[in-house]
Enzyme design. Structure first.
Site, PDB file in Angstrom:
ATOM      1  N   SER A 284       0.846  -1.195   0.000  1.00  0.00           N
ATOM      2  CA  SER A 284       0.000   0.000   0.000  1.00  0.00           C
ATOM      3  C   SER A 284       0.873   1.234   0.000  1.00  0.00           C
ATOM      4  O   SER A 284       2.080   1.166   0.237  1.00  0.00           O
ATOM      5  CB  SER A 284      -0.884   0.001   1.245  1.00  0.00           C
ATOM      6  N   LYS A 285       0.238   2.353  -0.263  1.00  0.00           N
ATOM      7  CA  LYS A 285       0.978   3.601  -0.257  1.00  0.00           C
ATOM      8  C   LYS A 285       1.606   3.828   1.117  1.00  0.00           C
ATOM      9  O   LYS A 285       2.712   4.343   1.231  1.00  0.00           O
ATOM     10  CB  LYS A 285       0.052   4.754  -0.616  1.00  0.00           C
ATOM     11  N   ARG A 286       0.877   3.430   2.152  1.00  0.00           N
ATOM     12  CA  ARG A 286       1.411   3.617   3.503  1.00  0.00           C
ATOM     13  C   ARG A 286       2.718   2.854   3.734  1.00  0.00           C
ATOM     14  O   ARG A 286       3.593   3.304   4.458  1.00  0.00           O
ATOM     15  CB  ARG A 286       0.376   3.235   4.562  1.00  0.00           C
TER      16      ARG A 286
ATOM     17  N   ASP B 163       5.440   5.017   2.433  1.00  0.00           N
ATOM     18  CA  ASP B 163       5.740   6.129   3.351  1.00  0.00           C
ATOM     19  C   ASP B 163       6.554   5.608   4.537  1.00  0.00           C
ATOM     20  O   ASP B 163       7.531   6.222   4.963  1.00  0.00           O
ATOM     21  CB  ASP B 163       4.443   6.754   3.877  1.00  0.00           C
TER      22      ASP B 163
ATOM     23  N   TYR C   8       3.688   5.631  -5.899  1.00  0.00           N
ATOM     24  CA  TYR C   8       3.008   6.250  -7.040  1.00  0.00           C
ATOM     25  C   TYR C   8       3.981   6.419  -8.215  1.00  0.00           C
ATOM     26  O   TYR C   8       5.188   6.608  -8.011  1.00  0.00           O
ATOM     27  CB  TYR C   8       2.460   7.628  -6.662  1.00  0.00           C
TER      28      TYR C   8
END
Ligand code: GLU
Length: 502
Positions: free
Chosen positions: A260-262, A265, A272
């Site tokens: 996931s994007k998390r 991070d 992305y």
């Protein structure tokens, strides 16, 4: 005659484009190009609560950057438009009503408050087989009441009526035979109170209207497949149904669940494709592009997440991927994302791409940092010298700094302790014998000859020379650097350094 291959990438414009989404687009694209088919971009924007301004343009730009221009899209048009589902709104209601008339769907009038109350009353409430009898819908209300509610424009949705005790089976080109028990699937909404279709209805109606032949999409859509297959049947289109290809998930680096994007991070890598700025919060998320990935490398690394050509070959251009791509070689198992490996791909691409081709990308990287470089010939020469040392395009900035600016600091501990007046004399003499027009080998030859005259081993002088030109112990061959800098600049750097080393 074989049907012409038509595939679609059907993102919802809800934010940044996840690398899994780009890989879905890529596999669609490769398959289309391999079979001389059409690659279609369809924007699935029927959920107006999730619509995000700018996301559609962003998705189109990401595809463009990757070299995957759609043959049909909202921008380029085509014979099967409109390509934005919100603009096709009027076409969906008839299908939902046809399903109601044929007994495959029903009107549901439950208000949000009534649904909320049910959720409180029944743990893990889902609207379906075991609960639909207790709700306010056209299956439970009298016909006259339903007619009156509809005539009065009472807010309602249309839900699919999932059949009882059926097995919905189909062939997935990666997974083989797949089947779902209909008792475990709830009565999904097909048409919402605002008259918009949900994803389930719109995807089926549009895949048919656009004559899609193969559906490549992520494995996360597999649970939706039985609903879609029933809709293809219930609408009377079973013999037109496309082939199904559910692509393996892209997993977190440790293999535990979908990336996931998390995760990006948290672990410090992009997820992305390109920079995305959330229009509401203003938060910027860095993309692969801005971090310094070449589109060729990005495409290459995505292709290898779940596919290989059956050999150990890892580096493929888009043209090679199109030639080699086959659905049979897509794996069932999820593919772990490894950022170090992603960087390896980029490094390989940077190393193997000629400086002329890197030039516009490197210039754009500098421009993004606010530096406009105008001397293309010089920059190309520099790129050629340092590209082996650059993993990301952004590495060209620090790696090339001494080609544009004389060092402002020197690694003095590396030279000073062994620095002597004799060494200074050597460099003064060397300054006199170098000239533009000599190549690196000739400069080195002169260096060695002169070192012998001054009773030095060339090795004792090489490091000081490098530090004079570069400032530190890094960079490509020192004589290559001197050739690029040219005589005037080289001599200037020698004399400044001789002063600083004394
Ligand atoms: N709109 C869906 C998405 O956002 C499309 C899924 C599909 O390809 O059917 O991914």
């Amino acid at each position: 005659m074989e049907k012409k291959v038509r595939v679609r990438f059907a993102p919802s414009p809800t934010g940044g484009l996840h690398l899994g989404g780009v890989r879905t687009a890529l596999f669609n694209y490769l398959f289309a190009k391999k079979h001389n088919g059409s690659f279609i971009l369809r924007v699935e924007d029927t959920d107006q609560t999730r619509f995000v301004a700018g996301a559609e343009e962003y998705i189109a730009a990401c595809l463009e950057w990757c070299g995957m221009s759609p043959d049909e899209s909202p921008d380029v048009g085509g014979n099967y438009g409109p390509y934005r589902q919100s603009e096709r709104k009027a076409s969906y209601r008839q299908y939902a009503e046809q399903l109601v008339n044929d007994g495959y769907a029903y009107y549901a009038f439950d208000t949000p408050e009534e649904l909320e109350a049910k959720r409180k009353e029944i743990p893990n409430f889902t609207y379906g087989l075991s609960t639909r009898e207790g709700m306010r819908n056209s299956l439970t209300l009298a016909e006259a009441e339903v007619a009156a509610l509809l005539a009065a424009d009472a807010p309602h949705v249309i839900r699919i009526k999932m059949p009882e005790d059926e097995l919905v089976s189909f062939t997935d080109l990666i997974r083989g035979h797949v089947s779902f028990d209909t008792n475990l699937v709830d009565d999904k909404v097909l048409l919402k109170a605002d008259g918009m279709p949900t994803y389930h209805l719109a995807v089926v109606a549009d895949d048919r209207a656009m004559e899609i032949t193969h559906i490549f999409r992520g494995e996360e859509w597999l649970p939706s497949a039985p609903i879609h297959i029933l809709l293809w049947r219930y609408l009377g289109w079973a013999d037109e149904m496309p082939q199904w290809v559910h692509l393996p998930l892209i997993l977190k680096p440790d293999g535990n669940g979908k990336l996931s994007k998390r995760d990006g991070d948290r672990l410090g890598f992009p997820v992305y494709a390109q920079n995305w700025t959330d229009p509401k919060t203003g938060d910027l998320t860095t993309g692969f592009r801005e971090l310094g990935f070449m589109p060729e490398a990005f495409v290459n690394l995505l292709a290898m997440l779940g596919w290989n050509d059956g050999t150990d070959k890892e580096l493929f251009s888009m043209a090679e991927l199109i030639e080699k791509f086959s659905v049979e070689r897509i794996s069932k198992a999820g593919a772990k994302f490894d950022f170090e490996k992603a960087k390896w791909y980029n490094h390989e691409w940077v190393k193997n791409t000629p400086a002329t081709a890197l030039l516009p990308m490197v210039k754009a990287t500098f421009a993004a940092e606010g530096t406009d470089l105008s001397d293309d010939a010089y920059l190309e020469q520099v790129i050629d010298l340092i590209k082996d040392r650059c993993t990301l395009l952004t590495d060209f900035i620090p790696q090339s700094s001494y080609f544009f600016n004389a060092p402002s600091e020197y690694d003095l501990p590396a030279v000073k302790p062994k620095w002597t007046a004799e060494k200074a004399a050597f460099f003064e003499a060397y300054s006199m014998v170098i000239a533009d027009g000599l190549n690196a080998a000739e400069l080195e030859e002169k260096f060695k000859e002169l070192a012998a005259v001054h009773n030095f081993k060339p090795g004792e002088l090489m490091l000081p020379f490098r530090i004079m030109l570069v400032g530190g112990k890094f960079g490509p061959g020192v004589f290559d650097i001197a050739v690029a800098l040219k005589t005037t600049e080289t001599v200037k750097r020698i004399s400044r350094a001789v002063e600083a080393f004394a």
